[in-house]
Scaffold this motif. Structure first.
Motif, PDB file in Angstrom:
ATOM      1  N   ASP A  92       2.686 -31.146  35.388  1.00 13.91           N
ATOM      2  CA  ASP A  92       1.328 -30.921  34.972  1.00 13.91           C
ATOM      3  C   ASP A  92       0.287 -32.187  35.005  1.00 13.91           C
ATOM      4  O   ASP A  92       0.667 -33.306  35.421  1.00 13.91           O
ATOM      5  CB  ASP A  92       1.324 -30.146  33.719  1.00 13.91           C
ATOM      6  CG  ASP A  92       1.352 -30.955  32.511  1.00 13.91           C
ATOM      7  OD1 ASP A  92       1.286 -32.343  32.545  1.00 13.91           O
ATOM      8  OD2 ASP A  92       1.672 -30.354  31.402  1.00 13.91           O
ATOM      9  N   TRP A  98       7.780 -29.641  33.728  1.00 12.93           N
ATOM     10  CA  TRP A  98       8.123 -28.177  33.592  1.00 12.93           C
ATOM     11  C   TRP A  98       9.055 -27.599  34.662  1.00 12.93           C
ATOM     12  O   TRP A  98       9.091 -27.986  35.909  1.00 12.93           O
ATOM     13  CB  TRP A  98       7.086 -27.409  33.792  1.00 12.93           C
ATOM     14  CG  TRP A  98       6.130 -27.868  32.733  1.00 12.93           C
ATOM     15  CD1 TRP A  98       4.932 -28.973  32.656  1.00 12.93           C
ATOM     16  CD2 TRP A  98       5.810 -27.361  31.201  1.00 12.93           C
ATOM     17  NE1 TRP A  98       4.149 -28.828  31.664  1.00 12.93           N
ATOM     18  CE2 TRP A  98       4.649 -28.292  30.682  1.00 12.93           C
ATOM     19  CE3 TRP A  98       6.322 -26.457  30.483  1.00 12.93           C
ATOM     20  CZ2 TRP A  98       4.359 -27.925  29.352  1.00 12.93           C
ATOM     21  CZ3 TRP A  98       5.991 -26.082  29.077  1.00 12.93           C
ATOM     22  CH2 TRP A  98       4.841 -27.040  28.909  1.00 12.93           C
ATOM     23  N   TYR A 100      10.047 -23.243  36.064  1.00 11.96           N
ATOM     24  CA  TYR A 100       9.750 -21.804  36.017  1.00 11.96           C
ATOM     25  C   TYR A 100      11.050 -21.185  35.946  1.00 11.96           C
ATOM     26  O   TYR A 100      11.859 -21.312  36.846  1.00 11.96           O
ATOM     27  CB  TYR A 100       8.831 -21.116  36.917  1.00 11.96           C
ATOM     28  CG  TYR A 100       7.539 -21.422  36.618  1.00 11.96           C
ATOM     29  CD1 TYR A 100       6.916 -20.345  35.759  1.00 11.96           C
ATOM     30  CD2 TYR A 100       6.746 -22.312  37.043  1.00 11.96           C
ATOM     31  CE1 TYR A 100       5.623 -20.353  35.496  1.00 11.96           C
ATOM     32  CE2 TYR A 100       5.318 -22.449  36.822  1.00 11.96           C
ATOM     33  CZ  TYR A 100       4.937 -21.435  35.847  1.00 11.96           C
ATOM     34  OH  TYR A 100       3.393 -21.579  35.563  1.00 11.96           O
ATOM     35  N   ARG A 110       7.441 -20.464  32.277  1.00  5.99           N
ATOM     36  CA  ARG A 110       7.322 -21.978  32.175  1.00  5.99           C
ATOM     37  C   ARG A 110       8.008 -22.543  31.096  1.00  5.99           C
ATOM     38  O   ARG A 110       7.866 -21.918  29.921  1.00  5.99           O
ATOM     39  CB  ARG A 110       5.655 -22.404  32.338  1.00  5.99           C
ATOM     40  CG  ARG A 110       5.746 -23.768  32.667  1.00  5.99           C
ATOM     41  CD  ARG A 110       4.392 -24.336  32.932  1.00  5.99           C
ATOM     42  NE  ARG A 110       3.315 -23.600  32.112  1.00  5.99           N
ATOM     43  CZ  ARG A 110       2.816 -23.982  31.085  1.00  5.99           C
ATOM     44  NH1 ARG A 110       2.767 -25.335  30.716  1.00  5.99           N
ATOM     45  NH2 ARG A 110       1.970 -23.460  30.498  1.00  5.99           N
ATOM     46  N   ALA A 140       7.216 -22.353  42.900  1.00  6.26           N
ATOM     47  CA  ALA A 140       6.875 -22.777  41.576  1.00  6.26           C
ATOM     48  C   ALA A 140       5.505 -22.962  41.447  1.00  6.26           C
ATOM     49  O   ALA A 140       4.639 -22.835  40.578  1.00  6.26           O
ATOM     50  CB  ALA A 140       7.721 -23.730  40.686  1.00  6.26           C
ATOM     51  N   PHE A 144       2.526 -21.452  38.827  1.00 11.32           N
ATOM     52  CA  PHE A 144       1.617 -22.274  38.143  1.00 11.32           C
ATOM     53  C   PHE A 144       0.175 -21.905  38.304  1.00 11.32           C
ATOM     54  O   PHE A 144      -0.710 -21.697  37.427  1.00 11.32           O
ATOM     55  CB  PHE A 144       2.070 -23.931  38.491  1.00 11.32           C
ATOM     56  CG  PHE A 144       1.246 -24.587  37.360  1.00 11.32           C
ATOM     57  CD1 PHE A 144       2.053 -24.974  36.176  1.00 11.32           C
ATOM     58  CD2 PHE A 144       0.165 -25.490  37.491  1.00 11.32           C
ATOM     59  CE1 PHE A 144       1.369 -25.838  35.216  1.00 11.32           C
ATOM     60  CE2 PHE A 144      -0.310 -26.368  36.750  1.00 11.32           C
ATOM     61  CZ  PHE A 144       0.368 -26.536  35.590  1.00 11.32           C
ATOM     62  N   GLU A 147      -0.416 -18.516  36.836  1.00  9.99           N
ATOM     63  CA  GLU A 147      -0.647 -18.735  35.284  1.00  9.99           C
ATOM     64  C   GLU A 147      -1.774 -19.097  34.999  1.00  9.99           C
ATOM     65  O   GLU A 147      -2.485 -18.660  33.696  1.00  9.99           O
ATOM     66  CB  GLU A 147       0.603 -19.660  34.636  1.00  9.99           C
ATOM     67  CG  GLU A 147       0.448 -19.783  33.318  1.00  9.99           C
ATOM     68  CD  GLU A 147       1.596 -20.517  32.677  1.00  9.99           C
ATOM     69  OE1 GLU A 147       1.708 -20.953  31.308  1.00  9.99           O
ATOM     70  OE2 GLU A 147       2.630 -20.936  33.505  1.00  9.99           O
TER      71      GLU A 147
END
Length: 152
Positions: A92, A98, A100, A110, A140, A144, A147
Protein backbone atom coordinates in the motif's frame (compact mmCIF):
# COMPACT_ATOMS: atom_id res chain seq x y z
CA UNK A 1 5.93 16.86 -58.36
CA UNK A 2 4.08 17.72 -55.14
CA UNK A 3 0.87 19.68 -54.95
CA UNK A 4 0.57 22.73 -52.73
CA UNK A 5 -3.21 22.34 -52.38
CA UNK A 6 -4.46 21.33 -48.90
CA UNK A 7 -5.98 17.84 -48.75
CA UNK A 8 -9.72 17.97 -49.36
CA UNK A 9 -10.50 15.36 -46.73
CA UNK A 10 -8.96 17.33 -43.86
CA UNK A 11 -11.98 19.63 -43.21
CA UNK A 12 -14.33 16.63 -43.32
CA UNK A 13 -12.17 14.66 -40.87
CA UNK A 14 -11.91 17.65 -38.51
CA UNK A 15 -15.69 18.09 -38.54
CA UNK A 16 -16.24 14.39 -37.81
CA UNK A 17 -13.77 14.46 -34.89
CA UNK A 18 -15.40 17.59 -33.44
CA UNK A 19 -18.85 16.00 -33.65
CA UNK A 20 -17.61 12.89 -31.83
CA UNK A 21 -15.84 14.89 -29.13
CA UNK A 22 -18.91 17.02 -28.44
CA UNK A 23 -21.18 13.96 -28.37
CA UNK A 24 -19.08 12.01 -25.85
CA UNK A 25 -19.74 14.25 -22.81
CA UNK A 26 -23.46 14.09 -23.52
CA UNK A 27 -23.36 10.30 -23.63
CA UNK A 28 -21.43 10.15 -20.35
CA UNK A 29 -23.92 12.45 -18.61
CA UNK A 30 -26.88 10.42 -19.80
CA UNK A 31 -25.33 7.18 -18.55
CA UNK A 32 -24.24 8.64 -15.20
CA UNK A 33 -27.69 10.14 -14.61
CA UNK A 34 -29.24 6.67 -14.57
CA UNK A 35 -28.29 5.17 -11.17
CA UNK A 36 -30.13 1.90 -11.83
CA UNK A 37 -28.05 1.28 -14.96
CA UNK A 38 -24.81 2.04 -13.14
CA UNK A 39 -25.52 -0.23 -10.18
CA UNK A 40 -26.55 -3.05 -12.51
CA UNK A 41 -23.10 -2.87 -14.09
CA UNK A 42 -21.10 -2.76 -10.85
CA UNK A 43 -18.58 -5.61 -10.83
CA UNK A 44 -18.37 -5.91 -7.02
CA UNK A 45 -20.28 -5.33 -3.81
CA UNK A 46 -18.02 -3.70 -1.20
CA UNK A 47 -18.83 -4.17 2.50
CA UNK A 48 -16.48 -2.24 4.81
CA UNK A 49 -15.78 -3.58 8.28
CA UNK A 50 -16.12 -0.53 10.55
CA UNK A 51 -13.68 -1.92 13.13
CA UNK A 52 -10.82 -2.87 10.78
CA UNK A 53 -11.50 -0.66 7.76
CA UNK A 54 -10.94 -3.71 5.56
CA UNK A 55 -13.67 -4.53 3.09
CA UNK A 56 -15.16 -7.80 1.95
CA UNK A 57 -15.55 -7.76 -1.83
CA UNK A 58 -18.18 -9.95 -3.42
CA UNK A 59 -17.72 -10.08 -7.18
CA UNK A 60 -20.52 -10.57 -9.64
CA UNK A 61 -20.17 -13.06 -12.48
CA UNK A 62 -19.45 -10.11 -14.77
CA UNK A 63 -16.79 -8.86 -12.35
CA UNK A 64 -15.11 -12.26 -12.30
CA UNK A 65 -15.07 -12.37 -16.10
CA UNK A 66 -13.62 -8.86 -16.35
CA UNK A 67 -10.83 -9.45 -13.82
CA UNK A 68 -9.90 -13.02 -14.80
CA UNK A 69 -8.38 -13.58 -11.35
CA UNK A 70 -5.78 -16.29 -10.73
CA UNK A 71 -5.11 -17.82 -7.34
CA UNK A 72 -2.63 -20.05 -5.52
CA UNK A 73 -2.45 -21.61 -2.07
CA UNK A 74 -0.38 -20.51 0.93
CA UNK A 75 2.04 -23.28 1.95
CA UNK A 76 3.45 -24.21 5.36
CA UNK A 77 7.14 -23.46 5.94
CA UNK A 78 9.43 -24.01 8.91
CA UNK A 79 8.01 -23.25 12.34
CA UNK A 80 5.03 -20.91 12.12
CA UNK A 81 6.15 -19.34 8.83
CA UNK A 82 4.28 -19.73 5.57
CA UNK A 83 5.25 -19.23 1.94
CA UNK A 84 3.25 -17.68 -0.84
CA UNK A 85 3.93 -16.48 -4.38
CA UNK A 86 5.45 -13.00 -4.64
CA UNK A 87 2.79 -12.24 -7.26
CA UNK A 88 0.18 -12.34 -4.46
CA UNK A 89 1.88 -9.56 -2.49
CA UNK A 90 0.56 -5.98 -2.58
CA UNK A 91 2.20 -2.89 -1.13
CA UNK A 92 0.00 0.00 0.00
CA UNK A 93 1.02 3.67 -0.08
CA UNK A 94 2.65 3.44 3.35
CA UNK A 95 4.66 0.32 2.47
CA UNK A 96 2.52 -2.22 4.34
CA UNK A 97 2.20 -5.62 2.69
CA UNK A 98 -1.11 -7.35 1.96
CA UNK A 99 -2.67 -10.22 0.05
CA UNK A 100 -6.23 -10.83 -1.05
CA UNK A 101 -7.66 -14.08 0.24
CA UNK A 102 -10.54 -15.98 -1.32
CA UNK A 103 -12.47 -17.34 1.71
CA UNK A 104 -15.63 -18.23 -0.26
CA UNK A 105 -16.67 -18.41 -3.91
CA UNK A 106 -16.67 -14.89 -5.43
CA UNK A 107 -15.57 -13.35 -2.08
CA UNK A 108 -12.20 -11.63 -1.59
CA UNK A 109 -10.74 -9.97 1.49
CA UNK A 110 -7.48 -8.13 2.08
CA UNK A 111 -5.24 -9.56 4.81
CA UNK A 112 -1.97 -8.15 6.19
CA UNK A 113 1.28 -10.07 5.69
CA UNK A 114 4.54 -9.72 7.63
CA UNK A 115 7.30 -10.51 5.14
CA UNK A 116 10.45 -12.19 6.45
CA UNK A 117 12.15 -12.60 3.09
CA UNK A 118 11.57 -12.70 -0.64
CA UNK A 119 13.64 -15.11 -2.69
CA UNK A 120 13.17 -16.46 -6.21
CA UNK A 121 9.57 -15.29 -6.47
CA UNK A 122 8.56 -16.80 -3.12
CA UNK A 123 7.64 -14.81 -0.02
CA UNK A 124 8.31 -16.26 3.41
CA UNK A 125 5.98 -14.64 5.93
CA UNK A 126 6.06 -14.76 9.72
CA UNK A 127 2.45 -13.56 9.90
CA UNK A 128 -0.39 -13.61 7.42
CA UNK A 129 -2.87 -16.10 6.03
CA UNK A 130 -2.65 -19.67 7.30
CA UNK A 131 -1.31 -22.55 5.22
CA UNK A 132 -4.01 -23.74 2.83
CA UNK A 133 -5.54 -20.28 2.36
CA UNK A 134 -6.26 -19.32 -1.23
CA UNK A 135 -4.65 -16.01 -2.28
CA UNK A 136 -5.02 -13.95 -5.46
CA UNK A 137 -1.91 -13.90 -7.66
CA UNK A 138 -3.33 -12.10 -10.71
CA UNK A 139 -5.85 -9.27 -10.35
CA UNK A 140 -5.13 -8.23 -6.75
CA UNK A 141 -4.38 -4.64 -7.79
CA UNK A 142 -7.83 -4.43 -9.39
CA UNK A 143 -9.43 -5.72 -6.16
CA UNK A 144 -7.48 -3.07 -4.24
CA UNK A 145 -8.87 -0.44 -6.61
CA UNK A 146 -12.41 -1.75 -6.17
CA UNK A 147 -12.04 -1.75 -2.38
CA UNK A 148 -10.94 1.88 -2.33
CA UNK A 149 -13.13 2.91 -5.27
CA UNK A 150 -10.22 4.37 -7.25
CA UNK A 151 -12.16 4.01 -10.53
CA UNK A 152 -14.34 7.07 -9.78
Amino acid sequence: MTSQQPPRRLPLAAAACAAILFALPACAQTTAATPAAVSANEPAKVEKNAATGIAKLTLTEKGLERLDLKTDTVKAATGTSVTLPYAALLYDSSGKTWVYTNPAPQVYQRQPVTVSKVESGVVTASAGPAAGTVVVTVGAAELFGAEFDTAH
